[in-house]
Structure formats: structure tokens, C-alpha cells
Write an enzyme that holds these catalytic residues in place. Sequence first.
Site, PDB file in Angstrom:
ATOM      1  N   GLY A   6       0.827  -1.325  -0.016  1.00 32.72           N
ATOM      2  CA  GLY A   6      -0.179  -0.049  -0.030  1.00 32.72           C
ATOM      3  C   GLY A   6       0.804   1.290   0.078  1.00 32.72           C
ATOM      4  O   GLY A   6       2.121   0.975   0.159  1.00 32.72           O
ATOM      5  N   ALA A   8       2.465   4.968   1.388  1.00 31.09           N
ATOM      6  CA  ALA A   8       3.166   5.262   2.682  1.00 31.09           C
ATOM      7  C   ALA A   8       2.278   5.915   3.582  1.00 31.09           C
ATOM      8  O   ALA A   8       1.038   6.566   3.373  1.00 31.09           O
ATOM      9  CB  ALA A   8       3.921   6.563   2.307  1.00 31.09           C
ATOM     10  N   SER A  10      -0.214   3.832   5.076  1.00 32.59           N
ATOM     11  CA  SER A  10      -1.852   3.435   4.869  1.00 32.59           C
ATOM     12  C   SER A  10      -1.934   2.723   5.968  1.00 32.59           C
ATOM     13  O   SER A  10      -2.777   2.340   6.015  1.00 32.59           O
ATOM     14  CB  SER A  10      -1.400   2.886   3.571  1.00 32.59           C
ATOM     15  OG  SER A  10      -0.713   1.855   3.448  1.00 32.59           O
ATOM     16  N   GLY A  11      -1.043   2.285   6.763  1.00 36.21           N
ATOM     17  CA  GLY A  11      -1.364   1.278   8.005  1.00 36.21           C
ATOM     18  C   GLY A  11      -0.852  -0.208   7.741  1.00 36.21           C
ATOM     19  O   GLY A  11      -1.033  -1.090   8.838  1.00 36.21           O
ATOM     20  N   SER A  13       2.250  -1.711   8.310  1.00 33.92           N
ATOM     21  CA  SER A  13       3.225  -2.107   9.425  1.00 33.92           C
ATOM     22  C   SER A  13       2.084  -2.418  10.437  1.00 33.92           C
ATOM     23  O   SER A  13       2.363  -2.996  11.216  1.00 33.92           O
ATOM     24  CB  SER A  13       4.148  -1.242   9.942  1.00 33.92           C
ATOM     25  OG  SER A  13       4.955  -0.889   8.596  1.00 33.92           O
ATOM     26  N   ALA A  31      13.777  -5.785  10.039  1.00 33.67           N
ATOM     27  CA  ALA A  31      13.637  -4.780   9.843  1.00 33.67           C
ATOM     28  C   ALA A  31      14.762  -4.358   8.796  1.00 33.67           C
ATOM     29  O   ALA A  31      15.928  -4.568   9.100  1.00 33.67           O
ATOM     30  CB  ALA A  31      13.745  -3.749  10.797  1.00 33.67           C
ATOM     31  N   HIS A  49       8.617   3.084  14.831  1.00 32.12           N
ATOM     32  CA  HIS A  49       8.395   1.667  14.575  1.00 32.12           C
ATOM     33  C   HIS A  49       8.853   0.725  15.627  1.00 32.12           C
ATOM     34  O   HIS A  49       8.024  -0.095  15.893  1.00 32.12           O
ATOM     35  CB  HIS A  49       9.004   1.270  13.098  1.00 32.12           C
ATOM     36  CG  HIS A  49       8.416   1.479  11.896  1.00 32.12           C
ATOM     37  ND1 HIS A  49       7.271   0.908  11.268  1.00 32.12           N
ATOM     38  CD2 HIS A  49       8.233   2.829  10.890  1.00 32.12           C
ATOM     39  CE1 HIS A  49       6.513   1.412  10.477  1.00 32.12           C
ATOM     40  NE2 HIS A  49       7.474   2.452  10.029  1.00 32.12           N
ATOM     41  N   ALA A  51       8.876   1.791  18.696  1.00 36.25           N
ATOM     42  CA  ALA A  51       7.984   1.845  19.773  1.00 36.25           C
ATOM     43  C   ALA A  51       6.480   1.475  19.656  1.00 36.25           C
ATOM     44  O   ALA A  51       5.756   1.103  20.446  1.00 36.25           O
ATOM     45  CB  ALA A  51       7.733   3.496  19.799  1.00 36.25           C
ATOM     46  N   GLU A  61      17.958  -6.273  12.677  1.00 34.00           N
ATOM     47  CA  GLU A  61      18.072  -4.981  11.550  1.00 34.00           C
ATOM     48  C   GLU A  61      18.868  -5.595  10.453  1.00 34.00           C
ATOM     49  O   GLU A  61      20.094  -6.084  10.852  1.00 34.00           O
ATOM     50  CB  GLU A  61      18.451  -3.937  12.209  1.00 34.00           C
ATOM     51  CG  GLU A  61      17.441  -3.505  13.333  1.00 34.00           C
ATOM     52  CD  GLU A  61      17.750  -2.021  13.923  1.00 34.00           C
ATOM     53  OE1 GLU A  61      19.093  -1.721  13.845  1.00 34.00           O
ATOM     54  OE2 GLU A  61      16.792  -1.542  14.681  1.00 34.00           O
TER      55      GLU A  61
END
Length: 180
Positions: A6, A8, A10-11, A13, A31, A49, A51, A61
Site C-alpha cells: 500500500g 506510505a 497507509s497502515g 506495518s 527490519a 516503528h 515503539a 536489523e
Amino acid sequence: MTFLTGGARSGKSSIAVRRAQAVGGPVVLVATGQADDGDVEMADRIARHRAERPAGWRTVEEPTELVTALREVAGPGTDPCPTMVVDCLSLWVANLMARGDDEAPTLEQAHALGRWGAAYPGTVLVVTNEVGSGIVPMHPLPRDYRDRLGRVNATVAGYADLAQLVVAGRTLTLDPVEGT
């Protein structure tokens, strides 16, 4: 494997986080984002992210060697199979391009990711951006990025059991490709 794409903010994550929590059990988030020296905005984005994630989750990572990291984290003897969240392919492709990778090895890695995710015995949630819905960029580099990410997304989505477009925090399920 579930594929979430989707625009940027947009929900995507947030949905991946909620779905991983709902599975129960251990969760590993891989990540791909990294903040270069002096990139305060990206460092803030990464912090936000972090948090959002529950404290008990393991975060790995890895900006470029995504499939290797997934194999190492969820290797043989991992019991129970952790839910794996990959966030996100769009930064991964940008990192590969910054490293100088051509499109062919990038697509090979996308196929390796898709095969790994399809074979993984637990839940896999893959997050990515949809960047091909706008104008054609004027310059070769952003055109290459847009095209390459589109091909990577189509490749990985082809291996997914479920592919969804996220718009305004809601999902639209995408039909599977005919003949698969």
C-alpha cells in the site's frame, strides 16, 4: 505467507504488528530500514516503528541480506516457529540499489524470499510499499527504483497465500494470479 502492500502511512506495518500479535507465541521482526549518518527523519521513523512493537519481540536489523537473516533466525531447531514479520521490501530494494546490485540479482533474491516464505512452517507477514500508482518519474534512477520494486513486489506476492492492498488502514484482498 501474507503480503501487505500500500501507500506510505497507509497502515501496513500496524496491521502486520496486530496480526503477528494475534498469532500468539514468539515474533521476530526483520527490519530493513537504516538511517545514514545525519538522516534525522529516518532515525525518527525507525524509532516510531520500534515503539509500536511489543517489548517481547525480537528485532533483527538487516538492510540487505534479508533471506540469510530469515534463515538464521528461524533455522532448524527453532521451536516453536516464531511468527516472522519483514518490514519492508521497499527499503530493502533501495538498500540493494544503493549497494550497486543490478536488477537480476535483486529478483533472484526476491524469488529466494518468496520460496522461503512459502515453505516456512509458521506465519510470515511481508510489508512493502506500492509505488507504481503515480506519475512516471522524470529521472532514470527513480524510474529504475519504481520498476524494480514493482517487479520484486509481484515476485514475492506470487508466492503468498494472501496478498492485500492496504488503504487508509483497511485491507482489500487481491485475487491470486490466474493459473497459479
